[in-house]
Design a protein around this motif. Structure first.
Motif, PDB file in Angstrom:
ATOM      1  N   ALA A   1      40.197  40.829  51.282  1.00 61.87           N
ATOM      2  CA  ALA A   1      39.602  40.763  49.944  1.00 61.87           C
ATOM      3  C   ALA A   1      40.357  41.715  49.022  1.00 61.87           C
ATOM      4  CB  ALA A   1      38.131  41.167  50.009  1.00 61.87           C
ATOM      5  N   TYR A   2      40.709  41.245  47.845  1.00 63.93           N
ATOM      6  CA  TYR A   2      41.441  42.078  46.879  1.00 63.93           C
ATOM      7  C   TYR A   2      41.172  41.560  45.474  1.00 63.93           C
ATOM      8  CZ  TYR A   2      44.740  38.217  46.794  1.00 63.93           C
ATOM      9  OH  TYR A   2      45.298  36.966  46.661  1.00 63.93           O
ATOM     10  N   LEU A   3      41.581  42.347  44.475  1.00 64.95           N
ATOM     11  CA  LEU A   3      41.296  41.974  43.089  1.00 64.95           C
ATOM     12  C   LEU A   3      42.296  40.932  42.589  1.00 64.95           C
ATOM     13  CD1 LEU A   3      39.328  42.866  40.804  1.00 64.95           C
ATOM     14  CD2 LEU A   3      41.165  44.296  39.959  1.00 64.95           C
TER      15      LEU A   3
ATOM     16  N   LYS B   1      47.294  35.658  43.562  1.00 66.98           N
ATOM     17  CA  LYS B   1      48.751  35.866  43.588  1.00 66.98           C
ATOM     18  C   LYS B   1      49.218  36.361  42.226  1.00 66.98           C
ATOM     19  CE  LYS B   1      51.079  33.459  47.143  1.00 66.98           C
ATOM     20  NZ  LYS B   1      51.351  32.180  47.715  1.00 66.98           N
ATOM     21  N   GLY B   2      50.107  37.339  42.224  1.00 72.78           N
ATOM     22  CA  GLY B   2      50.612  37.831  40.936  1.00 72.78           C
ATOM     23  C   GLY B   2      49.962  39.140  40.542  1.00 72.78           C
ATOM     24  N   SER B   3      48.784  39.458  41.141  1.00 73.97           N
ATOM     25  CA  SER B   3      48.173  40.742  40.799  1.00 73.97           C
ATOM     26  C   SER B   3      48.898  41.835  41.601  1.00 73.97           C
ATOM     27  CB  SER B   3      46.677  40.732  41.117  1.00 73.97           C
ATOM     28  OG  SER B   3      46.466  40.650  42.497  1.00 73.97           O
ATOM     29  N   TYR B   4      48.813  43.073  41.118  1.00 79.68           N
ATOM     30  CA  TYR B   4      49.453  44.174  41.848  1.00 79.68           C
ATOM     31  C   TYR B   4      48.771  44.355  43.196  1.00 79.68           C
ATOM     32  CZ  TYR B   4      51.986  45.142  37.613  1.00 79.68           C
ATOM     33  OH  TYR B   4      52.824  45.026  36.535  1.00 79.68           O
ATOM     34  N   SER B   5      47.466  44.078  43.223  1.00 86.41           N
ATOM     35  CA  SER B   5      46.744  44.184  44.500  1.00 86.41           C
ATOM     36  C   SER B   5      47.312  43.201  45.519  1.00 86.41           C
ATOM     37  CB  SER B   5      45.257  43.892  44.301  1.00 86.41           C
ATOM     38  OG  SER B   5      44.671  44.923  43.564  1.00 86.41           O
ATOM     39  N   HIS B   6      47.751  42.034  45.048  1.00 86.38           N
ATOM     40  CA  HIS B   6      48.321  41.052  45.984  1.00 86.38           C
ATOM     41  C   HIS B   6      49.617  41.593  46.598  1.00 86.38           C
ATOM     42  CE1 HIS B   6      50.352  37.321  47.342  1.00 86.38           C
ATOM     43  NE2 HIS B   6      49.134  37.094  47.807  1.00 86.38           N
TER      44      HIS B   6
ATOM     45  N   ILE C   1      48.109  40.996  23.129  1.00 85.86           N
ATOM     46  CA  ILE C   1      48.610  41.306  24.481  1.00 85.86           C
ATOM     47  C   ILE C   1      47.435  41.306  25.451  1.00 85.86           C
ATOM     48  CG2 ILE C   1      49.738  43.033  25.958  1.00 85.86           C
ATOM     49  CD1 ILE C   1      51.426  43.861  23.561  1.00 85.86           C
ATOM     50  N   TYR C   2      47.550  40.506  26.505  1.00 90.28           N
ATOM     51  CA  TYR C   2      46.532  40.450  27.554  1.00 90.28           C
ATOM     52  C   TYR C   2      46.902  41.437  28.669  1.00 90.28           C
ATOM     53  CZ  TYR C   2      44.221  36.184  25.866  1.00 90.28           C
ATOM     54  OH  TYR C   2      43.503  35.283  25.136  1.00 90.28           O
ATOM     55  N   GLY C   3      45.878  41.992  29.325  1.00 94.43           N
ATOM     56  CA  GLY C   3      46.157  42.852  30.481  1.00 94.43           C
ATOM     57  C   GLY C   3      44.874  43.369  31.100  1.00 94.43           C
ATOM     58  N   HIS C   4      44.954  43.707  32.385  1.00 93.79           N
ATOM     59  CA  HIS C   4      43.834  44.390  33.060  1.00 93.79           C
ATOM     60  C   HIS C   4      43.775  45.810  32.502  1.00 93.79           C
ATOM     61  CE1 HIS C   4      42.132  46.593  36.677  1.00 93.79           C
ATOM     62  NE2 HIS C   4      41.195  45.713  36.370  1.00 93.79           N
ATOM     63  N   HIS C   5      42.599  46.452  32.532  1.00 90.68           N
ATOM     64  CA  HIS C   5      42.520  47.752  31.844  1.00 90.68           C
ATOM     65  C   HIS C   5      43.402  48.826  32.474  1.00 90.68           C
ATOM     66  CE1 HIS C   5      39.764  49.955  34.526  1.00 90.68           C
ATOM     67  NE2 HIS C   5      39.207  48.783  34.751  1.00 90.68           N
TER      68      HIS C   5
ATOM     69  N   SER D   1      41.409  40.960  35.852  1.00 85.96           N
ATOM     70  CA  SER D   1      42.523  41.270  36.765  1.00 85.96           C
ATOM     71  C   SER D   1      43.825  40.860  36.088  1.00 85.96           C
ATOM     72  CB  SER D   1      42.379  40.518  38.092  1.00 85.96           C
ATOM     73  OG  SER D   1      42.670  39.162  37.893  1.00 85.96           O
ATOM     74  N   THR D   2      44.956  41.334  36.647  1.00 85.15           N
ATOM     75  CA  THR D   2      46.254  40.964  36.078  1.00 85.15           C
ATOM     76  C   THR D   2      46.496  39.469  36.243  1.00 85.15           C
ATOM     77  OG1 THR D   2      47.181  43.155  36.375  1.00 85.15           O
ATOM     78  CG2 THR D   2      48.747  41.354  36.323  1.00 85.15           C
ATOM     79  N   SER D   3      46.060  38.901  37.389  1.00 84.46           N
ATOM     80  CA  SER D   3      46.326  37.468  37.580  1.00 84.46           C
ATOM     81  C   SER D   3      45.571  36.616  36.559  1.00 84.46           C
ATOM     82  CB  SER D   3      46.061  37.017  39.012  1.00 84.46           C
ATOM     83  OG  SER D   3      45.019  37.713  39.571  1.00 84.46           O
ATOM     84  N   THR D   4      44.348  37.035  36.168  1.00 84.60           N
ATOM     85  CA  THR D   4      43.619  36.291  35.120  1.00 84.60           C
ATOM     86  C   THR D   4      44.422  36.350  33.819  1.00 84.60           C
ATOM     87  OG1 THR D   4      41.546  37.030  36.104  1.00 84.60           O
ATOM     88  CG2 THR D   4      41.396  36.131  33.894  1.00 84.60           C
ATOM     89  N   ALA D   5      44.933  37.549  33.495  1.00 90.91           N
ATOM     90  CA  ALA D   5      45.703  37.715  32.256  1.00 90.91           C
ATOM     91  C   ALA D   5      46.934  36.807  32.261  1.00 90.91           C
ATOM     92  CB  ALA D   5      46.121  39.177  32.107  1.00 90.91           C
ATOM     93  N   LEU D   6      47.628  36.763  33.424  1.00 91.17           N
ATOM     94  CA  LEU D   6      48.850  35.953  33.519  1.00 91.17           C
ATOM     95  C   LEU D   6      48.540  34.468  33.335  1.00 91.17           C
ATOM     96  CD1 LEU D   6      50.205  37.815  36.661  1.00 91.17           C
ATOM     97  CD2 LEU D   6      51.385  37.782  34.467  1.00 91.17           C
TER      98      LEU D   6
END
Ligand SMILES: O=C(O)C(=O)C[C@]1(C(=O)O)C=C[C@@H](O)C=C1
Length: 385
Positions: free
Chosen positions: A107-109, A112-117, A206-210, A233-238
């Motif tokens: 489980a992670y935030l 694919k594409g998020s830093y957690s991934h 600009i979109y981004g996770h906080h 999350s970053t992947s949502t922003a992407l």
């Protein structure tokens, strides 16, 4: 003069690179032999003296071949760190046979594409078998997924070299029964990415996770009239920015994530600090044990009440037993105004005699005491006992 044939040179380079790959694989196989011999003789994984000799010797030999010392050092540091990690992973698997198995659920935030991934991929390096992705929308969801057995482990960011501690994760650790079983250091390089032909002057949103937004605050503050849209999350922003496909809309993400979503970078390295790294923790329902030959870290949570000097007294116990503290963080306690919970990381194995003696002295002198876990110390250049 005879024409130099680029294609032929490239074939030679490719052949040499393949030989280098094969040599690196052979060196890794030798590292496994090394750790097996160290298990027999109970020797520590890290041997700084051997590393110094190795680097000196290679640097001298490299100079004779026209190779700069800096270059040799950086290549061999990477090779040696990989060898150390390989040996630590071998020992952890030997000590904790159920640690990683096929079809491991993580489980992670984000996705694919998020830093957690990227952290999840690093954690699972060398694992034979499939990862079952349990992408989550919040840190809360990650803890719940592991607690409810929907995932085997959770991977969470806990601190960053630019934006500091991630308080939400510290607060969740206060109430969880999960244990920390590993840590990972991930270099985080933020880029400004766009979905179609554009440049910085055209960007209005600009979109981004906080977290990336905080880590790039210097760059963002320099921009005029730009709206920041914070996502979960970053992947949502992407994926949002890919969908919007507008030259005035950009997103903060890594170059690799950009490739994954078909986005181009219009500005590289926009974080406040050039060496921007995030430390992730891995949590699970059961703790792991770390062999004494591996560098270990133990994480504890304490509260000491409001008596003057109570925290100093507690910390002096670590000094008395020669235990080094590498982190202390304080957070408010829910329902107990003006009282603080202290998160303490020490570079000591939970099972060591010193640590057990320190804990025996510590427990009666504090109001709350929780062991969050003992795991391999992954920060580089650590000495094993
Ligand atoms: O020679 C050892 O003892 C090893 O473990 C191998 C090795 C290496 O990869 O060269 C790795 C870690 C040690 O700190 C020193 C050297």
């Amino acid at each position: 003069m005879e024409k130099i044939d680029l294609d032929k040179i490239r074939v030679d380079i490719t052949n040499l690179d393949e030989q280098l790959l094969s040599l690196l694989a052979q060196r890794r196989a030798l590292s496994i032999q090394v750790v097996k011999s160290k298990v027999q003789d109970q020797k520590p994984v890290r041997d700084s003296y051997r590393e110094t000799l190795l680097l000196q010797n290679l640097s001298n030999k490299g100079k004779k071949l026209g190779l700069k010392s800096d270059y040799i050092h950086s290549v061999y540091r990477t090779i040696i760190e990989d060898s150390v990690e390989l040996q630590q992973d071998y020992l952890m698997q030997l000590n904790n046979p159920n640690l990683k198995s096929a079809d491991y659920k993580v489980a992670y935030l984000g996705s694919k594409g998020s830093y957690s991934h990227s952290a999840v991929e690093k954690y699972l390096t060398g694992l034979n078998g499939g990862l079952i992705d349990v992408g989550c929308k919040s840190f809360d969801d990650i803890f719940a997924a592991v607690e409810d057995k929907d995932a085997d482990v959770g991977v969470l960011p806990i601190e960053n070299t630019s934006s500091g501690s991630i308080n939400e994760v510290y607060d969740l650790l206060q109430t969880t029964r999960l244990k920390i079983i590993d840590e990972l250091y991930i270099p985080v390089k933020h880029n400004l990415l766009v979905a179609c032909e554009s440049d910085l002057s055209k960007i209005t949103t600009i979109y981004g996770h906080h977290q990336p937004v905080a880590q790039c605050s210097d760059f963002l503050n320099e921009l005029n009239d730009v709206e920041i849209v914070v996502t979960d999350s970053t992947s949502t922003a992407l994926s949002e920015v890919k969908k919007i496909n507008d030259p005035s809309v950009a997103v903060l993400g890594s170059a690799e994530a950009g490739k994954h979503y078909g986005l181009q970078s219009i500005r590289a390295d926009v974080a406040n600090q050039k060496d921007n790294q995030t430390r992730f923790i891995v949590v699970a329902r059961e703790p792991v044990t770390v062999p004494m030959t591996c560098a270990a870290k133990t994480s504890l949570i304490l509260s000491v009440g409001q008596r003057p000097g109570a925290l100093v007294d507690a910390l002096m116990i670590f000094k008395q037993f020669n235990i080094s503290m590498c982190k202390i963080e304080s957070r408010p306690i829910k329902g107990r105004p003006w009282e603080e919970m202290f998160y303490i990381d020490v570079t000591e194995n939970l099972q060591s005699e010193n640590m057990q003696s320190a804990i025996r002295e510590l427990k009666p002198s504090v109001s709350d005491y929780t062991e969050l876990g003992c795991y391999v110390n992954r920060s580089s250049h650590t000495e094993e006992s």
